[in-house]
Design an enzyme around this catalytic site. Sequence first.
Site, PDB file in Angstrom:
ATOM      1  N   LYS A 259      -1.502 -10.347   8.727  1.00 19.19           N
ATOM      2  CA  LYS A 259      -2.575  -9.361   8.635  1.00 19.19           C
ATOM      3  C   LYS A 259      -3.626  -9.634   9.708  1.00 19.19           C
ATOM      4  O   LYS A 259      -3.925 -10.796   9.986  1.00 19.19           O
ATOM      5  CB  LYS A 259      -3.260  -9.447   7.263  1.00 19.19           C
ATOM      6  N   ARG A 333       6.338  -5.648  -3.272  1.00 16.72           N
ATOM      7  CA  ARG A 333       7.493  -4.904  -3.807  1.00 16.72           C
ATOM      8  C   ARG A 333       8.734  -5.787  -3.904  1.00 16.72           C
ATOM      9  O   ARG A 333       9.593  -5.559  -4.745  1.00 16.72           O
ATOM     10  CB  ARG A 333       7.729  -3.647  -2.956  1.00 16.72           C
TER      11      ARG A 333
HETATM   12  N1  BES Z   1      -1.515  -6.497  -0.819  1.00 16.98           N
HETATM   13  C1  BES Z   1      -1.282  -5.484   0.125  1.00 16.98           C
HETATM   14  C2  BES Z   1      -1.872  -4.137  -0.260  1.00 16.98           C
HETATM   15  C3  BES Z   1      -3.377  -4.057  -0.343  1.00 16.98           C
HETATM   16  C4  BES Z   1      -4.114  -3.549   0.711  1.00 16.98           C
HETATM   17  C5  BES Z   1      -4.037  -4.389  -1.504  1.00 16.98           C
HETATM   18  C6  BES Z   1      -5.474  -3.439   0.602  1.00 16.98           C
HETATM   19  C7  BES Z   1      -5.405  -4.293  -1.598  1.00 16.98           C
HETATM   20  C8  BES Z   1      -6.130  -3.797  -0.562  1.00 16.98           C
HETATM   21  C9  BES Z   1       0.233  -5.286   0.328  1.00 16.98           C
HETATM   22  O1  BES Z   1       1.011  -6.402   0.142  1.00 16.98           O
HETATM   23  C10 BES Z   1       0.418  -4.852   1.746  1.00 16.98           C
HETATM   24  O2  BES Z   1       0.075  -5.590   2.603  1.00 16.98           O
HETATM   25  N2  BES Z   1       0.928  -3.653   1.924  1.00 16.98           N
HETATM   26  C11 BES Z   1       1.124  -3.106   3.214  1.00 16.98           C
HETATM   27  C12 BES Z   1       2.437  -2.359   3.217  1.00 16.98           C
HETATM   28  C13 BES Z   1       2.906  -1.973   4.588  1.00 16.98           C
HETATM   29  C14 BES Z   1       3.294  -3.192   5.372  1.00 16.98           C
HETATM   30  C15 BES Z   1       4.067  -1.046   4.424  1.00 16.98           C
HETATM   31  C16 BES Z   1      -0.045  -2.167   3.523  1.00 16.98           C
HETATM   32  O3  BES Z   1      -0.542  -1.536   2.605  1.00 16.98           O
HETATM   33  O4  BES Z   1      -0.462  -2.117   4.669  1.00 16.98           O
HETATM   34 ZN    ZN Z   2       1.154  -7.604   1.894  1.00 14.13          ZN
END
Ligand code: BES
Ligand code: ZN
Length: 485
Positions: A259, A333
């Site tokens: 991230k 997921r």
């Molecule tokens: N934990 C995150 C989602 C999230 C984002 C929760 C902001 C709370 C606040 C999840 O694991 C994630 O990183 N999802 C990605 C998915 C993408 C890579 C398809 C996202 O939402 O960017």
């Molecule tokens: Zn994630």
Amino acid sequence: MHFNITTEKIKEINADLELIIVAEKNLKHAFIKDAKLLKKAGFKGAQDELCLLVEKERLYVGVESLAPESIRPAVAVALRSLIGNKSYTSLKVATYLKDASTASLQAMVEGIVLGSYCFNRYKSDKQHAAIKQVELSLESYNEHQLDVQSAIKAVHEAKILAHATNFTRDIVNTTPDDCYPAVMADIASRLAKENKMDISILKPKEMKKEKMQALLAVARASRHKPRLIHLLHKPKHPKAVITLVGKGLTYDSGGLSLKPADYMVTMKSDKSGGSAVLGIMKAVSELNLDVEVHGFVGAVENMIGGDAYKPDDVLTAKNGKTIEVRNTDAEGRLVLADVLCYAQQEVKADYLFDVATLTGACVVGVGNYTSGVMGNSNLPKEMVLEAAKSSGEFATKLDFNRYLKKTLESQIADICNISNTRYGGAITAGEFLSAFIDEAHKEKWAHIDIAGPAFVEHAWGENPHGASGAGVRMMVKLLEKLAKA
Ligand code: BES
Ligand code: ZN
Ligand code: ZN
């Protein structure tokens, strides 16, 4: 904090401070004691607006109406304003009944407990709510009058619900190095012992036996080993069997698909779904609801390192489906896929719900304050939406469709862990989970994406800065309804 319910008139009760709730439209009425003073202070009675009349020992708060969804946040805002103030240790408040139901009384008690919440663990100068005693007067301003017995019951239930929400908030607010999977398992074990629930905890060795390669891949690069928690509340004659599954990512760095720095902060909150499941189990056992509830939490940390799982890996989930990994940040997921399969193997439930901070896309789509509810069948989704409404949480339906489902197709495996389109990310994540729901459970399942409301970096209504405990109140309401059916 101790609550006392009395039929004494409010003016005859002794307390350091009186809390008075006023609707904007009533401000001009003669029965508002301090109308003149309030006007002088510029108090308009808008929702959540406060006015403390120190010499009168009265705290006024405005509400749009006397509906529970107005009372709950207003009372919480009032109590939050008193955190750190040591002058007032007792509070008196009249009950404001819109009708003869206990809903507004419950909302008031929830507001008091939720508004007094303060997360102090890492502060040297600890601020507390000083109010220890709350006197609730059943004196009525209109034709509606509650009997003491139903008031006592309502207050008892509201306290359990609000304390369970605060319990979840504490877990979520705890930092990733103080709350990693083994710690979550310890918290669950303590809860099981205190509340007399059955518990089993799977460690990596058992997970390997159960063929949970997807969960284990996500967990691999972390020094904190994963845990799968299974809590059980089992009354003698349950009205229904419900399975809850929570995403418990104690930290989500994104893994090798790391991230960006700005997006990584607050990712301690990625355990909010799992923490909500623990809070729900706490409330359900304390309320002794007539439903059998299984709470599963997949507790895992998503990190980087030489041992990390990678984009391009193909993983085999517990149900035998192969998953092409194209982004290691879509890890929730993968964990849920295995935990959902395990939960369905262990329990044949009447309803199956999962709660997860699954996608940023859900926050983009519906905002910070609302959960997204998905699934293949209307009934479980509607149950969640209805329960959310009465609980004070916001939730909305996000519909699946066959075209978004197709965007998860993989050229080399059964399914891809991300979609090939940038749009509709909350729904495609939900569609991915759906691939791990058995035929027998398809119509019984709903997925709740709490990525927005679980953790917000400002206070809103009854929620403080940080963890809100999203999911707890709505799911307990849902289970209460099933238990009464
Ligand atoms: N934990 C995150 C989602 C999230 C984002 C929760 C902001 C709370 C606040 C999840 O694991 C994630 O990183 N999802 C990605 C998915 C993408 C890579 C398809 C996202 O939402 O960017
Ligand atoms: Zn994630
Ligand atoms: Zn995540």
